[in-house]
Design an enzyme around this catalytic site. Sequence first.
Site, PDB file in Angstrom:
ATOM      1  N   SER A 119     -36.677  -1.875 -27.566  1.00 33.35           N
ATOM      2  CA  SER A 119     -37.344  -2.086 -28.855  1.00 33.35           C
ATOM      3  C   SER A 119     -38.388  -3.186 -28.767  1.00 33.35           C
ATOM      4  O   SER A 119     -39.071  -3.456 -29.753  1.00 33.35           O
ATOM      5  CB  SER A 119     -36.301  -2.456 -29.925  1.00 33.35           C
ATOM      6  OG  SER A 119     -35.577  -3.604 -29.531  1.00 33.35           O
ATOM      7  N   GLU A 152     -40.641   6.513 -31.579  1.00 35.58           N
ATOM      8  CA  GLU A 152     -41.910   5.971 -31.099  1.00 35.58           C
ATOM      9  C   GLU A 152     -42.064   6.322 -29.614  1.00 35.58           C
ATOM     10  O   GLU A 152     -41.160   6.055 -28.820  1.00 35.58           O
ATOM     11  CB  GLU A 152     -41.966   4.454 -31.281  1.00 35.58           C
ATOM     12  CG  GLU A 152     -42.055   4.030 -32.734  1.00 35.58           C
ATOM     13  CD  GLU A 152     -42.082   2.527 -32.911  1.00 35.58           C
ATOM     14  OE1 GLU A 152     -42.904   2.031 -33.689  1.00 35.58           O
ATOM     15  OE2 GLU A 152     -41.255   1.836 -32.261  1.00 35.58           O
TER      16      GLU A 152
END
Length: 284
Positions: A119, A152
């Site tokens: 992340s 993403e």
Amino acid sequence: MEIKTVGVLGCGLMGSGIAQVCAASGYKTVVREVDQAFLDKGLGRIRKFMDDGVAKGKTTAESRDATLANLSGTTTFDAMKDCDLIIEAIVENLDDKRETYAALEGVVSDRAIFVSNTSSLCITELAATTTRPDRFAGLHFFNPVPIMKLVEVIRALTTSDETYQAVFAFAQSLGKEPITAPDRPGFIVNRLLVPYLLDAIRAYENGLGTLEDIDKGMKLGCGYPMGPFTLLDFVGLDTTYYIANIMFEEFREPAYAPPPLLKRMVLAGRMGRKSGRGVYTYTP
């Protein structure tokens, strides 16, 4: 780059969710953990999630059984030798990831694609630790993985067009909505979300309102599904603190600096829901 078999490194909260959606989408999925206890806990989490779905009528017993049939667990790297795509979802530590990639590269084929669910860490830096920087990308899922639609897709400077297209198409095949994010700390979502969470902590420190009133204000006033402090506990205060530190180190902007209260809560072991106490206290 046809993908038939998927490997998932890590069977924690994120890894187990990723393994579940891969298996549910028809991929033969092998998930690896460092020991049998962690593996059993992760696989048990998947089974419980699916059993609950059957009980609530959100899925069928046949769908559950098909998903579980596609899924297998291991504590070795050798069991991942036939994987076409490997999704790494282990701890956010560069050295641990580097060691894991090195161990994998002695087992899997040269054509296998590596992606990281990090992340916050730099995808280009992770890719550079491997012998396949052109077949490396970021694939950042959101928690809880079986429910959240967004993924993403992060392209390293070295990621080939073929790899990027294969990874993007793979995310779509899971029923997700992929977006392309830049290889910068926080990517898109956390780049916007983390400063908001940090500002909420600073606002509380400065006496703007009670925890409950700030949460209620953002939930009812902005239509958010949960307030910032409830979200902090859900994400994990340690995770937020870690991401904020990486973003601050990269940009050196005050908006990304972790507030003192966040640091002290993490040091005190108040990580959020997963530890039973964070901003709020949770009973079993």
